[in-house]
Design a protein around this motif. Sequence first.
Motif, mmCIF file in Angstrom:
data_model
loop_
_atom_site.group_PDB
_atom_site.id
_atom_site.type_symbol
_atom_site.label_atom_id
_atom_site.label_comp_id
_atom_site.label_asym_id
_atom_site.label_seq_id
_atom_site.Cartn_x
_atom_site.Cartn_y
_atom_site.Cartn_z
ATOM 1 N N ALA A 717 0.843 -1.216 0.000
ATOM 2 C CA ALA A 717 0.000 0.000 0.000
ATOM 3 C C ALA A 717 0.870 1.256 0.000
ATOM 4 O O ALA A 717 0.557 2.234 -0.694
ATOM 5 C CB ALA A 717 -0.922 -0.013 1.219
ATOM 6 N N TRP A 718 1.968 1.200 0.762
ATOM 7 C CA TRP A 718 2.845 2.381 0.812
ATOM 8 C C TRP A 718 3.358 2.733 -0.591
ATOM 9 O O TRP A 718 3.387 3.895 -0.986
ATOM 10 C CB TRP A 718 4.052 2.128 1.715
ATOM 11 N N LEU A 719 3.798 1.705 -1.295
ATOM 12 C CA LEU A 719 4.421 1.957 -2.590
ATOM 13 C C LEU A 719 3.426 2.442 -3.648
ATOM 14 O O LEU A 719 3.827 2.940 -4.699
ATOM 15 C CB LEU A 719 5.138 0.699 -3.091
ATOM 16 N N GLU A 720 2.116 2.277 -3.365
ATOM 17 C CA GLU A 720 1.107 2.749 -4.317
ATOM 18 C C GLU A 720 0.662 4.181 -4.019
ATOM 19 O O GLU A 720 -0.095 4.777 -4.798
ATOM 20 C CB GLU A 720 -0.121 1.816 -4.300
ATOM 21 N N GLU A 721 1.109 4.737 -2.864
ATOM 22 C CA GLU A 721 0.747 6.112 -2.513
ATOM 23 C C GLU A 721 1.475 7.098 -3.415
ATOM 24 O O GLU A 721 2.612 6.871 -3.822
ATOM 25 C CB GLU A 721 1.119 6.408 -1.050
ATOM 26 N N ASP A 722 0.821 8.228 -3.673
ATOM 27 C CA ASP A 722 1.474 9.286 -4.451
ATOM 28 C C ASP A 722 2.537 9.975 -3.599
ATOM 29 O O ASP A 722 2.340 10.205 -2.404
ATOM 30 C CB ASP A 722 0.434 10.345 -4.902
ATOM 31 N N GLY A 723 3.634 10.311 -4.221
ATOM 32 C CA GLY A 723 4.681 11.086 -3.541
ATOM 33 C C GLY A 723 5.555 10.283 -2.619
ATOM 34 O O GLY A 723 6.436 10.838 -1.950
ATOM 35 N N VAL A 724 5.343 8.947 -2.550
ATOM 36 C CA VAL A 724 6.184 8.113 -1.683
ATOM 37 C C VAL A 724 7.522 7.861 -2.383
ATOM 38 O O VAL A 724 7.548 7.495 -3.553
ATOM 39 C CB VAL A 724 5.493 6.767 -1.367
ATOM 40 N N ASP A 725 8.604 8.124 -1.650
ATOM 41 C CA ASP A 725 9.928 7.835 -2.206
ATOM 42 C C ASP A 725 10.736 7.016 -1.207
ATOM 43 O O ASP A 725 10.229 6.619 -0.149
ATOM 44 C CB ASP A 725 10.655 9.134 -2.565
ATOM 45 N N GLU A 726 12.000 6.797 -1.544
ATOM 46 C CA GLU A 726 12.847 5.950 -0.695
ATOM 47 C C GLU A 726 12.940 6.481 0.737
ATOM 48 O O GLU A 726 12.916 5.712 1.700
ATOM 49 C CB GLU A 726 14.278 5.860 -1.279
ATOM 50 N N GLU A 727 13.039 7.805 0.911
ATOM 51 C CA GLU A 727 13.226 8.394 2.232
ATOM 52 C C GLU A 727 12.027 8.143 3.128
ATOM 53 O O GLU A 727 12.160 7.835 4.315
ATOM 54 C CB GLU A 727 13.507 9.900 2.095
ATOM 55 N N VAL A 728 10.832 8.277 2.549
ATOM 56 C CA VAL A 728 9.601 8.055 3.324
ATOM 57 C C VAL A 728 9.542 6.599 3.787
ATOM 58 O O VAL A 728 9.229 6.309 4.945
ATOM 59 C CB VAL A 728 8.356 8.419 2.477
ATOM 60 N N VAL A 729 9.791 5.680 2.847
ATOM 61 C CA VAL A 729 9.752 4.250 3.194
ATOM 62 C C VAL A 729 10.797 3.941 4.273
ATOM 63 O O VAL A 729 10.533 3.195 5.225
ATOM 64 C CB VAL A 729 9.989 3.393 1.930
ATOM 65 N N ARG A 730 11.981 4.537 4.138
ATOM 66 C CA ARG A 730 13.047 4.304 5.121
ATOM 67 C C ARG A 730 12.589 4.747 6.516
ATOM 68 O O ARG A 730 12.753 4.020 7.499
ATOM 69 C CB ARG A 730 14.309 5.062 4.701
ATOM 70 N N GLU A 731 12.012 5.948 6.625
ATOM 71 C CA GLU A 731 11.560 6.467 7.928
ATOM 72 C C GLU A 731 10.495 5.575 8.544
ATOM 73 O O GLU A 731 10.523 5.276 9.740
ATOM 74 C CB GLU A 731 11.022 7.896 7.751
ATOM 75 N N ARG A 732 9.541 5.138 7.705
ATOM 76 C CA ARG A 732 8.444 4.299 8.225
ATOM 77 C C ARG A 732 8.966 2.935 8.699
ATOM 78 O O ARG A 732 8.526 2.418 9.730
ATOM 79 C CB ARG A 732 7.381 4.117 7.144
ATOM 80 N N LEU A 733 9.876 2.358 7.909
ATOM 81 C CA LEU A 733 10.432 1.052 8.310
ATOM 82 C C LEU A 733 11.238 1.157 9.598
ATOM 83 O O LEU A 733 11.127 0.305 10.489
ATOM 84 C CB LEU A 733 11.311 0.481 7.193
ATOM 85 N N MET A 734 12.067 2.207 9.721
ATOM 86 C CA MET A 734 12.872 2.374 10.933
ATOM 87 C C MET A 734 11.974 2.605 12.136
ATOM 88 O O MET A 734 12.236 2.099 13.239
ATOM 89 C CB MET A 734 13.857 3.533 10.775
ATOM 90 N N GLU A 735 10.913 3.364 11.945
ATOM 91 C CA GLU A 735 9.967 3.609 13.052
ATOM 92 C C GLU A 735 9.346 2.303 13.516
ATOM 93 O O GLU A 735 9.229 2.024 14.708
ATOM 94 C CB GLU A 735 8.883 4.590 12.571
ATOM 95 N N ALA A 736 8.942 1.456 12.528
ATOM 96 C CA ALA A 736 8.309 0.172 12.868
ATOM 97 C C ALA A 736 9.295 -0.766 13.566
ATOM 98 O O ALA A 736 8.956 -1.421 14.555
ATOM 99 C CB ALA A 736 7.760 -0.485 11.597
ATOM 100 N N THR A 737 10.524 -0.822 13.075
ATOM 101 C CA THR A 737 11.497 -1.738 13.689
ATOM 102 C C THR A 737 11.945 -1.234 15.061
ATOM 103 O O THR A 737 12.146 -2.034 15.979
ATOM 104 C CB THR A 737 12.729 -1.917 12.781
ATOM 105 N N ASP A 738 12.081 0.103 15.219
ATOM 106 C CA ASP A 738 12.446 0.662 16.529
ATOM 107 C C ASP A 738 11.375 0.342 17.564
ATOM 108 O O ASP A 738 11.676 0.015 18.721
ATOM 109 C CB ASP A 738 12.640 2.178 16.431
ATOM 110 N N LYS A 739 10.128 0.441 17.125
ATOM 111 C CA LYS A 739 9.005 0.155 18.042
ATOM 112 C C LYS A 739 9.038 -1.324 18.450
ATOM 113 O O LYS A 739 8.872 -1.666 19.626
ATOM 114 C CB LYS A 739 7.690 0.483 17.344
ATOM 115 N N LEU A 740 9.282 -2.219 17.460
ATOM 116 C CA LEU A 740 9.345 -3.655 17.749
ATOM 117 C C LEU A 740 10.437 -3.953 18.768
ATOM 118 O O LEU A 740 10.227 -4.697 19.733
ATOM 119 C CB LEU A 740 9.608 -4.426 16.449
ATOM 120 N N MET A 741 11.632 -3.371 18.582
ATOM 121 C CA MET A 741 12.745 -3.650 19.485
ATOM 122 C C MET A 741 12.515 -3.039 20.864
ATOM 123 O O MET A 741 12.941 -3.604 21.885
ATOM 124 C CB MET A 741 14.053 -3.142 18.898
#
Length: 906
Positions: A717-741
């Motif tokens: 779903a993220w990759l289908e959003e308008d204006g999503v680029d590598e930086e946005v995906v990176r921030e969201r993934l790091m946020e999710a993994t930081d929360k998990l840890m």
Amino acid sequence: MLGLGNIAKKVFGTANDRKIKAARPLIEKVNDLEPEFEKLTDAQIKDRTEALAKRAMGGESLDDLLPEAFANCREAARRTLGLRAFDTQLMGALFLHQGNVAEQKTGEGKTLTASFAAYLNALTGRGVHIVTVNEYLVKRDAEWMGKVFGALGLTTGYIYSGMPDDAKRAAYACDVTYATNNELGFDYLRDNMKSELSDLYQKQHNFAIVDEVDSILIDEARTPLIISGPSEDRSDLYVTIDGVIPSLREEHYELDEKTRNVTFTDDGIEFLEEQLRARELLEEGMTLYDPESTSIVHHVNQGLRAHKLFARDKDYIVRDNEVVLIDEFTGRMMAGRRLGDGLHQAIEAKEGVDIKPENITLASVTFQNYFRLYDKLAGMTGTALTEEEEFSQIYGLGVVEVPTNVPVARVDEDDAVYRTQQEKYAAMIEKVKEAHERGQPCLVGTTSIEKSEMLSQLLTAEGITHNVLNARQHEQEAQIVGDAGKLGAVTIATNMAGRGTDIQLGGNVELRVLEALAADPDGDPVAIRERITAETADEKKKVLEAGGLYVLASERHESRRIDNQLRGRSGRQGDPGRSSFFLSLEDDLMRIFGSERLEKVLTSLGLKEGEAIVHPWVNKSLERAQAKVEGRNFDIRKQLLKFDDVMNEQRKVIFGQRRDIMEAEDLHEIAQDMREQVVDDLIDQYMPPNTYADQWDSHGFYAAVIEQLGVDVPIIAWLEEDGVDEEVVRERLMEATDKLMAEKAEAFGPENMRNIEKQLLLQTIDAKWREHLLTLEHLRSVVGFRGYAQRDPLNEYKNESFQLFEGMLDSLRADVTQKLSRIKPLSEEEQQQMIQQMLAQQRAAQGEGQRATDPAPQPAVAPPADGNPTAGFDENDPATWGSPGRNDPCPCGSGEKFKRCHGRLT
């Protein structure tokens, strides 16, 4: 007529002369201080050490402290040992302190010399290691010189194989530590397999003084130290292939003795294929050139080497159903040392003894790279000048020839060359008989056990009583060497003769006193010593009148140093002596390196049987042949070092990372950095730069994130959003993994989470490094073939090993991140089962690894303090262990804390 170089030396002196001249003023300063230090009380000598140490730690240079330190040490040695150091010994110690190899002749007192340099450098509080070749000398020197260091207020320790961990750590913590080169190297490798800082043996590498430095840093430099674990048992294959090798004929292989290499000819390959098919090791239609035959080719090559290059009683002996290697330079047995690449197994098959499995390398280091870890290195030996270039190029060590305290009075005769070995041995026996009749002690040097025993039979036939010293009698080495200087004594010895133990004319007083005390425990020690000292003095007088020790060598060694060592047994401390080399055209060195020309000379001279040619030109010719061999061996060691240097840079990175992890209080940031790198790698893989959104692999990305990071996020779903680029995906993934840890840290508790991160990191680094070492071994074994394509094998090895290392680091980050994402709190029962399983794995891996290379493995768990485990304790049932705290004593009764015993997580 003198050449220009010789004229310059006569006018200006050699470089060595200039170093000796520059040292004399410092020695005079020490001598000027002697009256002052003679007046000090024993307590004041220790106080002076304390004052010097404060000045050293306060920043004053050791060079400025040297005269006072040497004067203090000389006085302590005089009081404790009754030995006043000669000026030449102080000079040797000065050169050691300056980071040189000090060449001192036999009997000049290298053991005492080392104590001065060790004392001065120990004042910094950083510890000094004194290295020697065997454990007998380690214990002897530590106990002997320990009296001097004790009088100075310093602590002394020594390391031996099989030593308990706590005792070993205490020995390394001493101001001066004596150890063998093998134990130091193995302990360095063991340290880099530990997981707790408190478990380390070697905290730093400050200053090492290497005794018999030529033996350790040159002779043994071709053989790396390896800690290994067992692999698949292939005993049957070795035995089957060993059955083929004896049926080979001379046309089936080519033997090159100069390079110690043997290869199959085309006829030999065809013959082998027939034999292997008959034994069902090679399928019909297959040849040894097929890729599938690689393993078989490796084994038959090792079988051929075992039969054609390795001789029983020369390169190894068979003892207690085991093949034990013999050091070609010292003649000593190398218990626990094994040849690699299946060669040792091939020799075991040849001799019909039990075949031990091949090993997988867990950690390795060469002596060259181990000793280059030290901030300062120095060495001592009686023979170093012939290897001056190698010491300088490899280790940055200068070589200084220290003058003898009393001029050398030994007569070195020109070599006598006979046509046959039979004539040579007949001449030797005749010379021994002559010397024996006048009471002159003889030392007969040989190059192998076989030849020493053959000479023994010849002497027995002549009725001459004698001792034999080779690897079979190594336990009696000190006793045999101690008796070798007695009136009329005849001793046959391999190269091991007395390195570290002087041959004293008239006999060794200390050894004779110990024998007498053992025979008469109730006797008066003082009276016994006085009687034996008087007897020995009388006998020495008779030996001196007979001409001193006579050294007879049965052939030249490949290395001039080994010949010089044998010569150096005679003429210690100004004693008279004599040395002669008896050679024949059938000797290995003469036969391999140009005896044809000499044979023509002998024939033209019309020599009769039993006559020899004796001329200085022959000596020169032989020395040139030896220099060629030494040069070739130096090139081999240089090439080994070039390849090992590539691995050494990687080894430093890995071992440095392990040390950083062990020292770190909190590894959260390191784990987070690794996660960030893994996230970046995933984005680069599934969202490549300079691509459009419809080119991204969203489904593959989603699966990879779950697999690698352990988070289920709506990537598609993220990759289908308008204006999503590598930086946005990176921030969201790091946020999710930081929360998990963060959730995991809360569930485990902060301290447990830190321990888990540390152990996971260390375990993964160790596993990856082991895999990497195996890959590098395989690369090293084949990279030489790149030369056929006109490509430099060393450069190819550097490039590919660097790429492999980068790949290893990438997979290390991925593995650690994946494992951390998957851990979850366990029930108490599950925790205990996991701990028990991991403990068993660790003990098996570490125990087998040490047994494979080291005859004295360390226990995985310390022995019970009182031998009494808690009532009901069952090693195999964690439910019976109770619930001890991590810092409580372990219920097994070992005396260790639970966290370091049965409660360890690794």
